[in-house]
Design an enzyme around this catalytic site. Structure first.
Site, short mmCIF file in Angstrom:
data_model
loop_
_atom_site.label_atom_id
_atom_site.label_comp_id
_atom_site.label_asym_id
_atom_site.label_seq_id
_atom_site.Cartn_x
_atom_site.Cartn_y
_atom_site.Cartn_z
N TYR A 185 0.90 -1.08 -0.02
CA TYR A 185 0.04 0.03 -0.11
C TYR A 185 0.81 1.31 -0.01
CZ TYR A 185 -4.50 -2.30 0.00
OH TYR A 185 -5.40 -2.86 -0.71
N VAL A 190 -9.51 4.31 -4.89
CA VAL A 190 -9.07 4.67 -3.60
C VAL A 190 -8.00 5.95 -3.80
CG1 VAL A 190 -9.58 2.55 -2.38
CG2 VAL A 190 -7.29 2.83 -3.31
N ASP A 191 -7.91 6.22 -4.99
CA ASP A 191 -6.71 7.01 -5.16
C ASP A 191 -6.82 8.81 -4.72
OD1 ASP A 191 -8.09 8.23 -7.58
OD2 ASP A 191 -7.05 6.60 -8.65
N GLN A 245 -14.87 3.50 -7.52
CA GLN A 245 -14.32 2.21 -6.52
C GLN A 245 -13.06 2.43 -6.34
OE1 GLN A 245 -15.59 -1.60 -8.73
NE2 GLN A 245 -15.96 0.04 -10.28
N HIS A 280 -14.81 2.02 -2.03
CA HIS A 280 -13.77 1.11 -1.34
C HIS A 280 -12.89 1.75 -0.62
CE1 HIS A 280 -14.73 -1.92 -5.01
NE2 HIS A 280 -15.62 -1.92 -4.16
N CYS A 283 -1.42 2.84 16.26
CA CYS A 283 -2.12 3.95 16.65
C CYS A 283 -1.67 4.72 17.53
CB CYS A 283 -3.65 3.42 16.97
SG CYS A 283 -4.72 4.48 17.67
N ARG A 342 1.93 1.74 -3.44
CA ARG A 342 0.84 2.28 -4.13
C ARG A 342 0.63 4.10 -3.74
NH1 ARG A 342 -4.27 -1.40 -3.78
NH2 ARG A 342 -5.00 0.37 -5.01
N GLY A 368 -14.69 3.17 -16.90
CA GLY A 368 -13.54 2.43 -16.65
C GLY A 368 -13.50 1.20 -15.54
N THR A 369 -14.25 0.53 -15.52
CA THR A 369 -14.52 -0.58 -14.71
C THR A 369 -14.67 -1.83 -15.54
OG1 THR A 369 -15.35 -1.57 -12.67
CG2 THR A 369 -16.86 -0.25 -14.07
C1 BJW Z 1 -9.98 2.12 -19.10
C2 BJW Z 1 -8.79 2.60 -19.47
C3 BJW Z 1 -8.88 3.91 -20.01
C4 BJW Z 1 -8.33 0.70 -19.06
N1 BJW Z 1 -9.98 4.55 -19.93
N2 BJW Z 1 -11.26 2.64 -19.14
C5 BJW Z 1 -18.66 -14.65 -6.57
C6 BJW Z 1 -19.74 -13.89 -7.34
C7 BJW Z 1 -20.06 -12.66 -6.83
C8 BJW Z 1 -19.37 -11.90 -5.75
C9 BJW Z 1 -18.46 -12.67 -5.25
C10 BJW Z 1 -18.19 -13.86 -5.68
N3 BJW Z 1 -17.08 -14.35 -4.81
C11 BJW Z 1 -16.90 -13.39 -3.99
C12 BJW Z 1 -17.66 -12.28 -4.25
C13 BJW Z 1 -17.47 -10.98 -3.43
C14 BJW Z 1 -16.41 -10.37 -3.91
C15 BJW Z 1 -16.33 -10.01 -5.47
O1 BJW Z 1 -17.00 -9.33 -6.10
N4 BJW Z 1 -15.42 -11.11 -6.08
C16 BJW Z 1 -15.12 -11.10 -7.66
C17 BJW Z 1 -13.87 -10.72 -7.93
C18 BJW Z 1 -15.68 -12.51 -7.92
N5 BJW Z 1 -16.74 -8.83 -3.43
C19 BJW Z 1 -16.47 -8.73 -2.29
O2 BJW Z 1 -15.55 -9.37 -1.56
C20 BJW Z 1 -16.77 -7.35 -1.54
N6 BJW Z 1 -17.54 -7.33 -0.72
C21 BJW Z 1 -18.58 -8.01 -0.42
O3 BJW Z 1 -19.30 -8.69 -1.31
O4 BJW Z 1 -19.07 -8.06 0.80
C22 BJW Z 1 -20.33 -9.20 1.25
C23 BJW Z 1 -19.42 -10.22 1.56
C24 BJW Z 1 -19.05 -10.49 2.86
C25 BJW Z 1 -18.24 -11.63 3.30
C26 BJW Z 1 -18.18 -12.53 2.10
C27 BJW Z 1 -18.84 -12.49 0.85
C28 BJW Z 1 -19.28 -11.21 0.47
C29 BJW Z 1 -15.74 -6.35 -1.40
C30 BJW Z 1 -14.83 -6.00 -2.70
C31 BJW Z 1 -13.60 -4.89 -2.51
C32 BJW Z 1 -12.78 -5.01 -3.54
N7 BJW Z 1 -11.75 -4.44 -3.05
C33 BJW Z 1 -10.77 -3.86 -4.10
C34 BJW Z 1 -9.43 -3.47 -3.44
C35 BJW Z 1 -9.77 -2.19 -2.67
C36 BJW Z 1 -8.43 -1.44 -2.19
C37 BJW Z 1 -7.33 -1.23 -2.92
O5 BJW Z 1 -7.43 -0.48 -4.00
O6 BJW Z 1 -6.41 -1.94 -2.78
O7 BJW Z 1 -11.17 -2.76 -4.86
S1 BJW Z 1 -10.29 -5.33 -5.28
C38 BJW Z 1 -10.09 -4.11 -6.69
O8 BJW Z 1 -11.20 -4.06 -7.81
C39 BJW Z 1 -10.43 -2.69 -6.26
C40 BJW Z 1 -11.21 -2.27 -7.32
O9 BJW Z 1 -11.96 -0.96 -6.75
C41 BJW Z 1 -11.85 -3.28 -7.79
C42 BJW Z 1 -12.73 -2.92 -9.03
O10 BJW Z 1 -11.55 -2.87 -9.98
P1 BJW Z 1 -12.06 -2.03 -11.24
O11 BJW Z 1 -12.18 -0.67 -10.83
O12 BJW Z 1 -12.93 -2.67 -12.09
O13 BJW Z 1 -10.50 -2.10 -12.09
P2 BJW Z 1 -10.05 -3.21 -13.27
O14 BJW Z 1 -8.59 -3.27 -13.27
O15 BJW Z 1 -10.58 -4.51 -12.82
O16 BJW Z 1 -10.60 -2.73 -14.52
C43 BJW Z 1 -10.26 -1.76 -15.02
C44 BJW Z 1 -11.16 -1.40 -16.46
O17 BJW Z 1 -10.60 -0.19 -16.85
C45 BJW Z 1 -10.89 -2.41 -17.72
O18 BJW Z 1 -12.22 -2.75 -18.03
C46 BJW Z 1 -10.25 -1.59 -18.62
O19 BJW Z 1 -10.74 -2.09 -19.87
C47 BJW Z 1 -10.43 -0.18 -18.42
N8 BJW Z 1 -9.59 0.51 -19.08
N9 BJW Z 1 -7.70 1.71 -19.63
C48 BJW Z 1 -11.32 3.92 -19.54
N10 BJW Z 1 -7.91 4.51 -20.31
ZN ZN Z 2 -6.47 3.04 18.24
#
Ligand code: BJW
Ligand code: ZN
Length: 245
Positions: A68, A104-105, A102, A121, A153, A71, A193-194
């Protein structure tokens, strides 16, 4: 493409309430790696389960913190790009504009985003104490800048963690409620962009569509969200968004 851009412009002219969901792609043109899909994506070098889960943090907090801090050092020197700037301009034109990110930047804020911003997020620039729960802004980028590492802390001595949402963790309820309300209420919903694979954020586009709203995707590539979108604008958001607003 020209026709699609005109269609979206016309929709904007008639819209009262607008929302946008952004992901890592909007910050790609600021030099910040995305998570998936590109050769230099974050998950190409690291397994998410080693770094972005509560289990990983329990196992090796110093390793997770180092990632982190690296990053933070990348994001800290990054500047908002024309995509962030265009969204900030657009938000200024509407009384009801919700930006759900989504990312965190902090680049939407840096771009001067004027209104309702929901950081689904969390933030790279905040810590949360596992002992007393206090949240604090923190802009340090190097382990040497902390008295102890992994950091503790200054109120209760508890272990600090980045204030972000990891896999398997619930999103903050009030933040997610605001995002759901915006998706249900907005005449026009942008998805920018997701990859649309991480839930529950990805479900917001479907929710907007189910409520009869117009959904616009901006992404160079097709995603699972493309099938619910009314218009897909294929290209980098830094090129496309300034043509719309
Ligand atoms: C451009 C471009 C340009 C490039 N212009 N575009 C099965 C089914 C459904 C759900 C689940 C499952 N198994 C598990 C889950 C739940 C899980 C999940 O979704 N998993 C899937 C991966 C399967 N979700 C969770 O766990 C969430 N919580 C939850 O559901 O709580 C209830 C629960 C509790 C207990 C148990 C189970 C459920 C929490 C999710 C937290 C995600 N955290 C992260 C890290 C955050 C901190 C950090 O930054 O370090 O969040 S992971 C990461 O992915 C980050 C992002 O915000 C997130 C999404 O990514 P994003 O933004 O879409 O980026 P990319 O890289 O994937 O895509 C980039 C896109 O940009 C691409 O499409 C490119 O084409 C495009 N692009 N250049 C425009 N110039
Ligand atoms: Zn504390």
């Amino acid at each position: 493409m020209r026709d699609s851009i005109e269609t979206v412009r016309a929709r904007l002219a008639g819209a009262r309430t607008v929302a946008a969901l952004t992901g890592a792609g909007i910050s790609a043109e600021s030099g910040i790696p995305t998570f998936r899909g590109e050769p230099d994506s974050l998950w190409e070098d690291h397994r998410p389960e080693d770094l972005a889960t509560p289990e990983a943090f329990r196992r090796d907090p110093a390793l997770v913190w180092r990632w982190y801090l690296w990053r933070r050092s990348v994001v800290g020197v990054a500047k908002p790009n024309p995509g962030h700037a265009a969204l900030a301009r657009l938000a200024g034109r509407f009384d009801h504009f919700t930006l759900i990110t989504q990312n965190v930047d902090g680049l939407h804020e840096k771009a001067g985003h004027p209104s309702d911003l929901v950081e689904l997020h969390g933030s790279l620039w905040r810590t949360r104490c596992l002992g007393c729960g206090r949240r604090r802004e923190d802009r340090r980028c190097y382990p040497e800048q902390f008295e102890r590492f992994p950091p503790a802390c200054d109120h209760c001595g508890g272990l600090l963690r980045p204030d972000v949402v990891w896999f398997g963790e619930s999103l903050d309820h009030s933040r997610f409620d605001r995002a759901v309300r915006a998706a249900v209420a907005s005449d026009l919903f942008f998805v920018i962009g997701t990859s649309g694979v991480v839930q529950p954020a990805a479900s917001l586009a479907g929710l907007a569509r189910e409520n009869g709203h117009f959904v616009v995707e901006v992404n160079p590539d097709a995603t699972p969200i493309s099938i619910v979108a009314d218009v897909c604008l294929r290209g980098p958001s830094g090129d496309i968004l300034p043509q719309l607003f």
